[in-house]
Design a protein around this motif. Structure first.
Motif, PDB file in Angstrom:
ATOM      1  N   LEU A  44       0.807  -1.219   0.000  1.00 41.90           N
ATOM      2  CA  LEU A  44       0.000   0.000   0.000  1.00 41.90           C
ATOM      3  C   LEU A  44       0.844   1.276   0.000  1.00 41.90           C
ATOM      4  N   THR A  45       2.143   1.144   0.302  1.00 43.67           N
ATOM      5  CA  THR A  45       3.037   2.311   0.285  1.00 43.67           C
ATOM      6  C   THR A  45       3.847   2.391  -1.006  1.00 43.67           C
ATOM      7  N   LEU A  46       3.678   1.413  -1.903  1.00 51.28           N
ATOM      8  CA  LEU A  46       4.510   1.319  -3.107  1.00 51.28           C
ATOM      9  C   LEU A  46       3.730   1.634  -4.373  1.00 51.28           C
ATOM     10  N   THR A  47       4.466   2.024  -5.408  1.00 43.92           N
ATOM     11  CA  THR A  47       3.904   2.155  -6.749  1.00 43.92           C
ATOM     12  C   THR A  47       4.759   1.322  -7.695  1.00 43.92           C
ATOM     13  N   TRP A  48       4.252   1.112  -8.922  1.00 47.98           N
ATOM     14  CA  TRP A  48       5.022   0.338  -9.900  1.00 47.98           C
ATOM     15  C   TRP A  48       6.326   1.045 -10.220  1.00 47.98           C
ATOM     16  N   GLU A  49       6.330   2.362 -10.149  1.00 45.64           N
ATOM     17  CA  GLU A  49       7.547   3.126 -10.442  1.00 45.64           C
ATOM     18  C   GLU A  49       8.665   2.800  -9.452  1.00 45.64           C
ATOM     19  N   ASP A  50       8.280   2.499  -8.199  1.00 45.97           N
ATOM     20  CA  ASP A  50       9.292   2.129  -7.208  1.00 45.97           C
ATOM     21  C   ASP A  50      10.089   0.912  -7.659  1.00 45.97           C
TER      22      ASP A  50
END
Length: 313
Positions: A44-50
């Protein structure tokens, strides 16, 4: 307040588990679901960009994995020699050192505001490399052959880490700011969950801890400390930012000690499993203290607060 006192709760709960192991030992089946809940909260704290950002810098992953397999087995052998440990205990310590990273490192990285995406990537790569590295290193240092159940390890990694994280990341990507309240609650949920996991691990290993002796515990503390220091020190030497340095410290210093216990019991003796059992307890406690310290630093006046995201900007 509960989150800030994370190491204190971990230590107090460990003491309770040691003296009253039965209730918590009965909860052994809870470990995997609890870890999955924590991993979902990470997602929930991550995005695909990470994740894309991490894989654009494969050298960082390679350095971390190389450090793990170079530092930890050699450190285990040196610590065992310096402390003149019995041969069976030395075998167990080297096996732990030759194991890949475990899911506990991902949890600690999350709580320490380190680079979660990098941590997950390093755990996955070190697990894949383990099929060759772990038996090769055990043979190199001990002259023993050791089959490693890498397929089962990968299944566990997918189940416990990848699927929950991907699910959380997907929901975060779809709902974004509408999840702020839920997202803000997960650090507290994660602290409660990992404290319970540590307590269960202590309870399950209570007899081994009781018979371990101070010398074996000292060996485990030194082994873990060398890994944490080497990971952080080399990362800073390469001028990595603090969050990646934290990640390398945690990934190098924290091992899949459960695998080490299983391999030692299956191929050697119960005594050889003792270092792995003690490592399972200690690296969670030392990781808890580090996570608390780094979070306190982020929150100190005059220190730029590290955004609670999964990767380095």
């Amino acid at each position: 307040m509960i989150a800030r006192l994370f190491p204190l709760w971990a230590i107090l709960f460990s003491i309770f588990a040691y003296f009253m192991p039965a209730p918590l030992a009965a909860l052994s089946d809870w470990i995997v679901p609890l870890l999955m809940v924590i991993m979902f909260g990470m997602g929930l704290t991550l995005t695909w960009e990470d994740f894309l950002r991490v894989f654009r810098a494969p050298g960082v992953i390679g350095l971390g994995v190389a450090l793990q397999y170079l530092v930890m087995p050699l450190a285990a052998l040196l610590v065992a020699k310096v402390l003149a440990l019995p041969t069976e205990v030395m075998v167990g310590l080297v096996i732990v050192g030759a194991c890949p990273g475990g899911t506990a490192s991902n949890v600690i990285c999350y709580l320490a505001r380190a680079d979660v995406a990098l941590s997950i990537a390093m755990t996955a790569v070190s697990t894949l490399v383990a099929v060759l590295a772990t038996p090769a290193l055990v043979w190199l240092y001990l002259g023993e052959t050791l089959p490693v159940p890498v397929a089962a390890m990968l299944v566990s990694l997918v189940k416990i880490v990848l699927l929950p994280v991907i699910g959380g990341t997907l929901i975060n990507s779809l709902l974004g700011k509408r999840l702020d309240r839920v997202r803000d609650a997960f650090p507290l949920i994660s602290v409660a969950a990992i404290v319970l996991v540590i307590g269960i691990i202590v309870a399950l290993n209570q007899s081994r801890i009781a018979s371990g002796g101070a010398l074996v515990m000292l060996a485990v503390v030194l082994h873990n400390g060398i890994g944490l220091a080497a990971g952080y020190g080399v990362a800073r030497l390469f001028r990595f930012d603090p969050r990646r340095a934290r990640t390398l410290a945690i990934e190098v210093g924290m091992q899949n000690s459960g695998l080490g216990v299983a391999l030692a019991v299956k191929h050697f003796t119960a005594m050889a499993a003792l270092p792995g059992a003690l490592f399972s307890v200690w690296h969670n406690l030392s990781g808890a203290v580090l996570a608390w310290y780094w979070r306190r630093r982020d929150e100190s006046p005059g220190v730029a607060r590290t955004p609670p995201r999964g990767s380095v900007k």
